[in-house]
Design a protein around this motif. Structure first.
Motif, PDB file in Angstrom:
ATOM      1  N   ALA A  21       0.837  -1.213   0.000  1.00  0.00           N
ATOM      2  CA  ALA A  21       0.000   0.000   0.000  1.00  0.00           C
ATOM      3  C   ALA A  21       0.863   1.251   0.000  1.00  0.00           C
ATOM      4  CB  ALA A  21      -0.928  -0.009   1.227  1.00  0.00           C
ATOM      5  N   THR A  22       1.952   1.230   0.759  1.00  0.00           N
ATOM      6  CA  THR A  22       2.848   2.394   0.813  1.00  0.00           C
ATOM      7  C   THR A  22       3.433   2.671  -0.571  1.00  0.00           C
ATOM      8  OG1 THR A  22       3.389   1.801   3.087  1.00  0.00           O
ATOM      9  CG2 THR A  22       4.863   3.370   1.998  1.00  0.00           C
ATOM     10  N   VAL A  23       3.873   1.607  -1.253  1.00  0.00           N
ATOM     11  CA  VAL A  23       4.403   1.748  -2.604  1.00  0.00           C
ATOM     12  C   VAL A  23       3.322   2.327  -3.519  1.00  0.00           C
ATOM     13  CG1 VAL A  23       5.269   0.494  -4.626  1.00  0.00           C
ATOM     14  CG2 VAL A  23       6.057  -0.137  -2.317  1.00  0.00           C
ATOM     15  N   SER A  24       2.125   1.811  -3.381  1.00  0.00           N
ATOM     16  CA  SER A  24       1.022   2.225  -4.240  1.00  0.00           C
ATOM     17  C   SER A  24       0.714   3.718  -4.075  1.00  0.00           C
ATOM     18  CB  SER A  24      -0.188   1.345  -3.922  1.00  0.00           C
ATOM     19  OG  SER A  24      -1.359   1.944  -4.369  1.00  0.00           O
ATOM     20  N   ASP A 114      -4.481  15.611   0.214  1.00  0.00           N
ATOM     21  CA  ASP A 114      -5.445  14.772  -0.497  1.00  0.00           C
ATOM     22  C   ASP A 114      -4.682  13.877  -1.464  1.00  0.00           C
ATOM     23  OD1 ASP A 114      -7.396  13.578  -1.983  1.00  0.00           O
ATOM     24  OD2 ASP A 114      -8.482  15.433  -2.453  1.00  0.00           O
ATOM     25  N   VAL A 115      -4.587  12.600  -1.114  1.00  0.00           N
ATOM     26  CA  VAL A 115      -3.792  11.679  -1.939  1.00  0.00           C
ATOM     27  C   VAL A 115      -4.656  10.967  -2.980  1.00  0.00           C
ATOM     28  CG1 VAL A 115      -2.099  11.309  -0.115  1.00  0.00           C
ATOM     29  CG2 VAL A 115      -4.044   9.745  -0.318  1.00  0.00           C
ATOM     30  N   GLY A 116      -5.915  11.417  -3.102  1.00  0.00           N
ATOM     31  CA  GLY A 116      -6.801  10.836  -4.113  1.00  0.00           C
ATOM     32  C   GLY A 116      -7.396   9.504  -3.712  1.00  0.00           C
ATOM     33  N   ARG A 143      -5.301  14.948   9.144  1.00  0.00           N
ATOM     34  CA  ARG A 143      -5.483  15.758   7.927  1.00  0.00           C
ATOM     35  C   ARG A 143      -5.538  14.863   6.682  1.00  0.00           C
ATOM     36  NH1 ARG A 143      -0.573  19.432   9.171  1.00  0.00           N
ATOM     37  NH2 ARG A 143      -0.704  20.158   7.031  1.00  0.00           N
ATOM     38  N   LEU A 144      -4.698  13.860   6.649  1.00  0.00           N
ATOM     39  CA  LEU A 144      -4.705  12.935   5.506  1.00  0.00           C
ATOM     40  C   LEU A 144      -6.022  12.163   5.435  1.00  0.00           C
ATOM     41  CD1 LEU A 144      -1.053  11.605   5.866  1.00  0.00           C
ATOM     42  CD2 LEU A 144      -1.942  12.840   3.866  1.00  0.00           C
ATOM     43  N   LEU A 145      -6.479  11.697   6.607  1.00  0.00           N
ATOM     44  CA  LEU A 145      -7.702  10.895   6.622  1.00  0.00           C
ATOM     45  C   LEU A 145      -8.922  11.749   6.282  1.00  0.00           C
ATOM     46  CD1 LEU A 145      -7.030   8.636   9.737  1.00  0.00           C
ATOM     47  CD2 LEU A 145      -7.267   7.872   7.361  1.00  0.00           C
ATOM     48  N   GLU A 146      -8.943  12.975   6.784  1.00  0.00           N
ATOM     49  CA  GLU A 146     -10.099  13.836   6.511  1.00  0.00           C
ATOM     50  C   GLU A 146     -10.205  14.205   5.033  1.00  0.00           C
ATOM     51  OE1 GLU A 146     -10.863  15.877  10.892  1.00  0.00           O
ATOM     52  OE2 GLU A 146      -9.774  17.030   9.371  1.00  0.00           O
ATOM     53  N   ALA A 147      -9.075  14.110   4.326  1.00  0.00           N
ATOM     54  CA  ALA A 147      -9.104  14.427   2.900  1.00  0.00           C
ATOM     55  C   ALA A 147      -9.504  13.219   2.049  1.00  0.00           C
ATOM     56  CB  ALA A 147      -7.732  14.938   2.456  1.00  0.00           C
ATOM     57  N   LEU A 227      -5.089   5.037   2.550  1.00  0.00           N
ATOM     58  CA  LEU A 227      -4.656   6.039   1.569  1.00  0.00           C
ATOM     59  C   LEU A 227      -4.466   5.414   0.181  1.00  0.00           C
ATOM     60  CD1 LEU A 227      -2.085   8.131   3.662  1.00  0.00           C
ATOM     61  CD2 LEU A 227      -4.536   8.522   3.370  1.00  0.00           C
ATOM     62  N   ALA A 228      -4.219   4.110   0.150  1.00  0.00           N
ATOM     63  CA  ALA A 228      -4.027   3.429  -1.137  1.00  0.00           C
ATOM     64  C   ALA A 228      -5.348   3.071  -1.803  1.00  0.00           C
ATOM     65  CB  ALA A 228      -3.185   2.168  -0.932  1.00  0.00           C
TER      66      ALA A 228
END
Lengths: 231, 486
Positions: A21-24, A114-116, A143-147, A227-228
């Motif tokens: 997932a991190t790579v992705s 926002d990582v999409g 912040r990452l999760l809320e996006a 996030l992935a």
């Protein structure tokens, strides 16, 4: 930028999906990720358990393996903290590589929140001790999760409290570790979330192990896996 | 009156197991620590310069530790010039003998005491009892502990493990055996319990010829000793009796009066969450016609110079006994203080006790050796410490000492650690171990989760927790497959 992935021995062996997932996530954001296969372990278990001499070759190996990378990214806050705060304690002569925990790298280096990702679920996030009190990553995970599209974040009542894992503490003091973990499980269940997430798989393994033994397992994911996730 | 002791307590994991089973105590502790934790957080948040105060507190204390010999001699000179008598005690036995001799020289059959950690550390009450001297604790919580034939479980609130109905029962049962009984039909309202204690203690304050105290600070430039307390019992002990004996750890010095300013801000907010300390008593030697006419200062080493010799461990000597670290500690909150087997419980106890008992110089007993491991290294203690003692760092440092002392006798744990080191120094061995794990998991796995029996560590994990079965393919195996193909 040349980015080396430090997947950690723990994720490599037990939770390879976290590394994938991190790579992705990183590749989706245009980062070229390399995985130096000579990597093994940051030495945290030996260091925290008092096995200093055993830790020295691991610290030196880490520096050798990641020398030449402008950035090393790892999906583990406690391993990142071990490298950043303690590798020079173990060997003052070692050149410590520049290591970022995944959230730090995304927000501080790539400047992305926002990582999409798309993840239409309710999520409780466990802010691990080393992520908060050693790395001070603060609200970056939130912040990452809320996006994340569709994600509904459910706050814990006592977010700053330790889950009781503590590495070998979990087996050297199993009763105290379990008492702490049971309270953390109750706090997490109190959020009503479907999914539990964190930036450290080790704490998740402890919390998940307790939930499973209670006969009421929960879906548990590393932050990178959320996030992935995409539509 | 019997005096319980910390001597002979089992190692922390065993003591903790017993404490965890005491549900009443756990409820009392959870409630009390949560309350005091929140109050402290509010009191500290009011201070815009809190982080600067912490840095200043640490710096002043480090200066003291660096200049300790000259400051101690200066203190001795000033106290002596002001009419006091200074005694030097290398260890607990010497300190106890000095105090006992002073009490006996005054035909003392009894002493009143101000709450003091140094005298808890040397178990002075037990030593004086052996000389037939009655010791009366006058701090309310210490009185509860003493009447209950109990051991303290907190630095600041030693009866934190008791609730008020337990306290009422102790008062009703025990007060009459050693003095004025609790009033008939007493309830468990805090005001009624405090009044019973006040009446019970009053006759002892008025009768005792000798008082024993500790000290929060001693100012080298003036020879002044400082005691902070909240109940006024300390003020009674420090002013009413004819003779005052103060037992002071040698690290309690401050160079100057000006340095006290920092600690009068740090200590009350960190300990009782008060903006200002209620009763602050300061005295310099003897003042003719006012207060005790004989003053003895016993300077206690008892492992402190051995602690000072360790560059990482010595920061534990900055401690001002505020107990903020206890109140935020998730381990302490659940086990209580007595599981630590020492007058100093909680995170600070886990780093101070082993050092005072000589871990920097020689191997220590199993109970002492268990203390540095009594932490999940969550780091909450360091965040609140008013003198910035990096407790997690010292814990890990002391763990290394324990392992170093046990080399050659590390048993299964040592073998596991050696095997892990061998595995982690070779990616090829790590890969092989991962493939073996995946194979093994297919054999013993049950619905993707493992439940195993085996040696202690295995049982310790699986007693309450499952473990996911190792995956069929490690990350490195996946990566290689991806990149061989491309």
């Amino acid at each position: 930028m040349r980015v080396g992935l430090f997947v950690t021995c723990f994720n490599d062996t037990l939770f390879p999906q976290v590394g994938r997932a991190t790579v992705s996530v990183l590749e989706r954001l245009g980062v070229r990720v390399e995985f130096p296969e000579a990597q093994t372990c940051c030495g945290q278990m030996h260091f925290n358990s008092g096995y200093r001499p055993e830790c020295v070759p691991l610290v030196r190996r880490f520096a050798d393996v990641f020398a030449g990378y402008e950035a090393v990214v790892t999906p583990s806050a406690s391993c990142a903290a071990m490298v950043r705060h303690y590798h020079h304690v173990v060997d003052p002569a070692v050149a410590v590589p520049k290591v970022y925990e995944l959230c730090e790298y995304l927000i501080d280096v790539l400047n992305v929140t926002d990582v999409g990702a798309h993840f239409p679920h309710t999520v409780a996030f466990h802010a691990t001790c080393h992520s908060q009190r050693l790395l001070h990553i603060g609200d970056r995970p939130r912040r990452l999760l809320e996006a994340v599209d569709g994600l509904d974040l459910r706050p814990l009542a006592h977010p700053a409290e330790c889950c009781g894992f503590g590495g070998t503490f979990s087996v050297k003091n199993p009763d105290t570790s379990t008492a702490m973990g049971i309270d953390k499980v109750a706090d997490i269940r109190g959020t009503g979330a479907e999914v539990l997430a964190s930036a450290d798989t080790s704490c998740l393994m402890h919390i998940g192990g307790l939930m499973s033994r209670q006969g009421n397992p929960m879906r548990i994911l590393h932050l990178a896996e959320i996030l992935a996730a995409t539509k | 009156m019997s005096h319980p002791t910390f001597l002979g307590m089992p190692p922390f994991p065993e003591a903790a197991k017993e404490a965890l089973a005491n549900t009443q105590q756990r409820a009392n502790l959870a409630k009390a620590t949560a309350t005091i934790r929140d109050k402290r957080a509010r009191a500290v948040a009011e201070m815009p310069d809190w982080e600067h105060l912490r840095l200043a507190g640490a710096a002043v204390k480090d200066t003291v530790l660096t200049r300790l010999p000259e400051l101690l001699e200066q203190l001795e000179e000033r106290v002596t010039a002001a009419g006091g008598v200074v005694h030097w005690a290398a260890d607990a036995a010497q300190a106890n003998a000095i105090v006992a001799d002073i009490v006996k020289a005054h035909d003392g059959r009894e002493v009143v005491k101000v709450k003091s950690m140094a005298t808890q550390e040397i178990e002075l009450n037990n030593a004086l009892a052996a000389h037939g001297i009655d010791v009366w604790e006058t701090d309310l919580a210490e009185l509860i502990v003493q009447l209950g034939h109990d051991l303290p479980s907190h630095i600041l609130v030693p009866a934190i493990h008791r609730n008020r109905s337990e306290i009422r029962d102790i008062f009703v049962e025990e007060m009459g055996k050693v003095g004025r009984p609790a009033p008939d039909g007493i309830g468990d309202e805090p005001a009624a319990l405090a009044e019973a204690a006040r009446l019970h203690l009053r006759e002892k304050f008025l009768r005792a010829k000798v008082a024993v105290s500790g000290g929060n600070f001693a100012i080298a430039e003036t020879g002044t000793v400082v005691v902070l307390e909240s109940e006024g019992n300390g003020r009674m002990c420090l002013t009413l009796p004819q003779v005052l004996v103060t037992v002071l750890g040698i690290e309690k010095l401050l160079p100057t009066w000006a340095d006290l300013e920092v600690f009068m801000q740090l200590l009350p907010r960190s300990s009782t969450a008060e903006r200002m300390n209620p009763y602050t008593s300061m005295w310099t030697g003897v003042t003719p016609g006012d207060g005790p006419q004989e003053f003895h200062l016993v300077l206690l080493d008892n492992g402190r110079t051995g602690t000072l010799a360790d560059p990482t461990g010595r920061q534990a000597l900055r401690c001002i006994r505020c107990s903020a670290c206890l109140n935020v500690c998730p381990v302490y909150e659940r086990t209580g203080g007595r599981a630590y087997g020492s007058a100093y419980p909680g995170p600070i106890g886990a780093i101070l006790t082993p050092q005072l008992r000589g871990i920097n110089q020689h191997p220590v007993d199993a109970q002492t050796a268990s203390l540095p491991f009594a932490s999940s290294l969550c780091g909450a203690c360091f965040e609140v410490c008013p003198v910035r003692i990096d407790i997690p760092d010292v814990l890990v440092h002391l763990r290394a000492k324990v392992v170093e002392h046990k080399r050659g006798h590390l048993g299964t744990e040592g073998a596991v650690m050696a095997a892990m080191r061998a595995t982690f120094t070779s990616p090829r061995r790590l890969g092989a171990a991962q493939r073996l794990g995946a194979l093994g998991a297919r054999v013993v796995g049950r619905r993707g989760r493992l439940r195993l029996r085996g040696p202690f560590w295995i049982r310790a994990w699986f007693g309450t927790r499952d473990l996911p079965a190792p995956p069929g393919q490690s990350f490195r195996a996946w990566w290689r497959k991806q990149h061989d193909r491309s």
